[in-house]
Design a protein around this motif. Structure first.
Motif, PDB file in Angstrom:
ATOM      1  N   ILE A  16       9.243  -6.075   9.721  1.00 34.02           N
ATOM      2  CA  ILE A  16       9.137  -4.613   9.646  1.00 34.02           C
ATOM      3  C   ILE A  16       9.928  -4.160   8.420  1.00 34.02           C
ATOM      4  O   ILE A  16      11.020  -4.671   8.144  1.00 34.02           O
ATOM      5  CB  ILE A  16       9.613  -3.916  10.943  1.00 34.02           C
ATOM      6  N   LEU A  17       9.346  -3.237   7.682  1.00 35.84           N
ATOM      7  CA  LEU A  17       9.938  -2.720   6.454  1.00 35.84           C
ATOM      8  C   LEU A  17      10.123  -1.217   6.565  1.00 35.84           C
ATOM      9  O   LEU A  17       9.272  -0.529   7.158  1.00 35.84           O
ATOM     10  CB  LEU A  17       9.009  -2.966   5.253  1.00 35.84           C
ATOM     11  N   LEU A  18      11.165  -0.691   5.964  1.00 35.64           N
ATOM     12  CA  LEU A  18      11.294   0.745   5.759  1.00 35.64           C
ATOM     13  C   LEU A  18      10.980   0.979   4.290  1.00 35.64           C
ATOM     14  O   LEU A  18      11.673   0.455   3.408  1.00 35.64           O
ATOM     15  CB  LEU A  18      12.698   1.241   6.090  1.00 35.64           C
ATOM     16  N   VAL A  19       9.905   1.720   4.044  1.00 37.21           N
ATOM     17  CA  VAL A  19       9.456   1.981   2.678  1.00 37.21           C
ATOM     18  C   VAL A  19       9.631   3.470   2.388  1.00 37.21           C
ATOM     19  O   VAL A  19       9.208   4.314   3.182  1.00 37.21           O
ATOM     20  CB  VAL A  19       7.967   1.590   2.497  1.00 37.21           C
ATOM     21  N   ARG A  20      10.259   3.790   1.267  1.00 39.22           N
ATOM     22  CA  ARG A  20      10.463   5.182   0.858  1.00 39.22           C
ATOM     23  C   ARG A  20       9.853   5.383  -0.521  1.00 39.22           C
ATOM     24  O   ARG A  20      10.044   4.558  -1.412  1.00 39.22           O
ATOM     25  CB  ARG A  20      11.942   5.535   0.833  1.00 39.22           C
ATOM     26  N   ALA A  21       9.121   6.490  -0.671  1.00 35.81           N
ATOM     27  CA  ALA A  21       8.421   6.756  -1.926  1.00 35.81           C
ATOM     28  C   ALA A  21       8.497   8.245  -2.260  1.00 35.81           C
ATOM     29  O   ALA A  21       8.844   9.069  -1.420  1.00 35.81           O
ATOM     30  CB  ALA A  21       6.961   6.315  -1.813  1.00 35.81           C
ATOM     31  N   GLU A  22       8.126   8.571  -3.494  1.00 38.50           N
ATOM     32  CA  GLU A  22       8.175   9.965  -3.954  1.00 38.50           C
ATOM     33  C   GLU A  22       7.220  10.852  -3.176  1.00 38.50           C
ATOM     34  O   GLU A  22       7.536  11.996  -2.871  1.00 38.50           O
ATOM     35  CB  GLU A  22       7.842  10.033  -5.441  1.00 38.50           C
ATOM     36  N   ASP A  23       6.048  10.327  -2.874  1.00 34.56           N
ATOM     37  CA  ASP A  23       5.035  11.105  -2.154  1.00 34.56           C
ATOM     38  C   ASP A  23       4.050  10.125  -1.520  1.00 34.56           C
ATOM     39  O   ASP A  23       4.202   8.906  -1.650  1.00 34.56           O
ATOM     40  CB  ASP A  23       4.324  12.094  -3.088  1.00 34.56           C
ATOM     41  N   ASN A  24       3.025  10.653  -0.856  1.00 32.76           N
ATOM     42  CA  ASN A  24       2.068   9.771  -0.175  1.00 32.76           C
ATOM     43  C   ASN A  24       1.240   8.935  -1.142  1.00 32.76           C
ATOM     44  O   ASN A  24       0.843   7.816  -0.803  1.00 32.76           O
ATOM     45  CB  ASN A  24       1.156  10.586   0.741  1.00 32.76           C
ATOM     46  N   VAL A  25       0.968   9.459  -2.330  1.00 29.72           N
ATOM     47  CA  VAL A  25       0.224   8.681  -3.326  1.00 29.72           C
ATOM     48  C   VAL A  25       1.039   7.453  -3.732  1.00 29.72           C
ATOM     49  O   VAL A  25       0.522   6.331  -3.785  1.00 29.72           O
ATOM     50  CB  VAL A  25      -0.135   9.550  -4.559  1.00 29.72           C
ATOM     51  N   HIS A  26       2.305   7.660  -3.989  1.00 25.80           N
ATOM     52  CA  HIS A  26       3.213   6.562  -4.356  1.00 25.80           C
ATOM     53  C   HIS A  26       3.340   5.576  -3.189  1.00 25.80           C
ATOM     54  O   HIS A  26       3.296   4.355  -3.387  1.00 25.80           O
ATOM     55  CB  HIS A  26       4.562   7.154  -4.748  1.00 25.80           C
ATOM     56  N   LEU A  27       3.487   6.080  -1.971  1.00 29.01           N
ATOM     57  CA  LEU A  27       3.583   5.226  -0.785  1.00 29.01           C
ATOM     58  C   LEU A  27       2.322   4.380  -0.645  1.00 29.01           C
ATOM     59  O   LEU A  27       2.393   3.172  -0.387  1.00 29.01           O
ATOM     60  CB  LEU A  27       3.789   6.084   0.462  1.00 29.01           C
ATOM     61  N   ARG A  28       1.178   4.991  -0.825  1.00 34.19           N
ATOM     62  CA  ARG A  28      -0.104   4.263  -0.743  1.00 34.19           C
ATOM     63  C   ARG A  28      -0.161   3.140  -1.781  1.00 34.19           C
ATOM     64  O   ARG A  28      -0.604   2.037  -1.484  1.00 34.19           O
ATOM     65  CB  ARG A  28      -1.266   5.237  -0.937  1.00 34.19           C
ATOM     66  N   GLN A  29       0.314   3.402  -2.987  1.00 32.43           N
ATOM     67  CA  GLN A  29       0.310   2.380  -4.037  1.00 32.43           C
ATOM     68  C   GLN A  29       1.180   1.183  -3.645  1.00 32.43           C
ATOM     69  O   GLN A  29       0.787   0.041  -3.847  1.00 32.43           O
ATOM     70  CB  GLN A  29       0.797   2.966  -5.365  1.00 32.43           C
ATOM     71  N   VAL A  30       2.342   1.461  -3.088  1.00 35.60           N
ATOM     72  CA  VAL A  30       3.232   0.370  -2.676  1.00 35.60           C
ATOM     73  C   VAL A  30       2.549  -0.482  -1.610  1.00 35.60           C
ATOM     74  O   VAL A  30       2.535  -1.709  -1.693  1.00 35.60           O
ATOM     75  CB  VAL A  30       4.577   0.920  -2.160  1.00 35.60           C
ATOM     76  N   ILE A  31       1.968   0.174  -0.612  1.00 36.81           N
ATOM     77  CA  ILE A  31       1.368  -0.558   0.508  1.00 36.81           C
ATOM     78  C   ILE A  31       0.104  -1.293   0.082  1.00 36.81           C
ATOM     79  O   ILE A  31      -0.044  -2.496   0.313  1.00 36.81           O
ATOM     80  CB  ILE A  31       1.101   0.386   1.695  1.00 36.81           C
ATOM     81  N   PHE A  32      -0.822  -0.581  -0.546  1.00 38.21           N
ATOM     82  CA  PHE A  32      -2.104  -1.201  -0.877  1.00 38.21           C
ATOM     83  C   PHE A  32      -2.043  -2.099  -2.110  1.00 38.21           C
ATOM     84  O   PHE A  32      -2.623  -3.179  -2.116  1.00 38.21           O
ATOM     85  CB  PHE A  32      -3.186  -0.136  -1.080  1.00 38.21           C
ATOM     86  N   ASP A  33      -1.362  -1.672  -3.147  1.00 40.56           N
ATOM     87  CA  ASP A  33      -1.371  -2.430  -4.398  1.00 40.56           C
ATOM     88  C   ASP A  33      -0.340  -3.562  -4.419  1.00 40.56           C
ATOM     89  O   ASP A  33      -0.586  -4.602  -5.028  1.00 40.56           O
ATOM     90  CB  ASP A  33      -1.129  -1.508  -5.594  1.00 40.56           C
ATOM     91  N   GLN A  34       0.810  -3.356  -3.774  1.00 41.14           N
ATOM     92  CA  GLN A  34       1.845  -4.390  -3.831  1.00 41.14           C
ATOM     93  C   GLN A  34       1.860  -5.254  -2.574  1.00 41.14           C
ATOM     94  O   GLN A  34       1.714  -6.467  -2.651  1.00 41.14           O
ATOM     95  CB  GLN A  34       3.214  -3.754  -4.059  1.00 41.14           C
ATOM     96  N   LEU A  35       2.058  -4.627  -1.415  1.00 43.28           N
ATOM     97  CA  LEU A  35       2.210  -5.406  -0.190  1.00 43.28           C
ATOM     98  C   LEU A  35       0.935  -6.150   0.190  1.00 43.28           C
ATOM     99  O   LEU A  35       0.962  -7.360   0.441  1.00 43.28           O
ATOM    100  CB  LEU A  35       2.658  -4.514   0.970  1.00 43.28           C
ATOM    101  N   GLN A  36      -0.173  -5.455   0.261  1.00 41.78           N
ATOM    102  CA  GLN A  36      -1.398  -6.091   0.743  1.00 41.78           C
ATOM    103  C   GLN A  36      -1.959  -7.119  -0.230  1.00 41.78           C
ATOM    104  O   GLN A  36      -2.793  -7.933   0.154  1.00 41.78           O
ATOM    105  CB  GLN A  36      -2.454  -5.033   1.085  1.00 41.78           C
TER     106      GLN A  36
END
Length: 154
Positions: A114-134
């Motif tokens: 389980i990770l706690l991910v913090r980002a500037e906004d939902n677009v940034h959060l989506r990039q971290v999850i979809f582009d980096q993690l997945q």
């Protein structure tokens, strides 16, 4: 973990140690004098206790607690990961390299991490999850839980 594969022995903590930890948890910037006064021991005794707690790894670091919203991190989520067996050691180093990940925990249950991910906004959060993690080869599946409100329990 010790080099021989065993867990290191945890030092025994008494009431004074626990009181010192409570004081430092509440205010990591407290002076040794302030801690000593709060715990009702001498400054020298407090200094030696804090040094021992640090040497034994009970106190591992002193840090600041940042309000994520005020720091510009307005979007947070807990992300669970199912990972490929035997990929944890390599994967954890890759996860530690992502600055948006603020906490990583290997857990037991229906998911592995389980990770706690913090980002500037939902677009940034989506990039971290979809582009980096997945895109990491050791990650089989993710699930995201948006955080609507943070409450610090300490």
């Amino acid at each position: 973990m010790a080099r021989d594969g065993t867990e290191p022995t945890a030092p025994r903590l008494d009431e004074i140690d626990r009181a010192i930890l409570a004081e430092l948890t509440g205010n990591g910037r407290a002076s040794v004098t302030a801690v000593a006064e709060a715990v009702h021991i001498s400054r020298a005794h407090a200094y030696s206790r804090i040094a021992k707690l640090t040497e034994t790894g009970v106190l591992s670091r002193f840090t600041a607690v940042v309000d994520p919203v005020k720091a510009g991190l307005r979007s947070s989520a807990y992300v669970t990961l199912k990972v490929r067996q035997h990929s944890w050691r390599e994967l954890r180093e890759q996860l530690r390299a992502i600055p948006e990940i603020h906490h990583i925990a290997l857990v037991g249950g229906s998911f592995d991490v389980i990770l706690l991910v913090r980002a500037e906004d939902n677009v940034h959060l989506r990039q971290v999850i979809f582009d980096q993690l997945q895109s990491m080869p050791g990650i089989l599946d993710t699930q995201t839980f948006l955080v609507f409100e943070d409450l610090d329990a300490r």
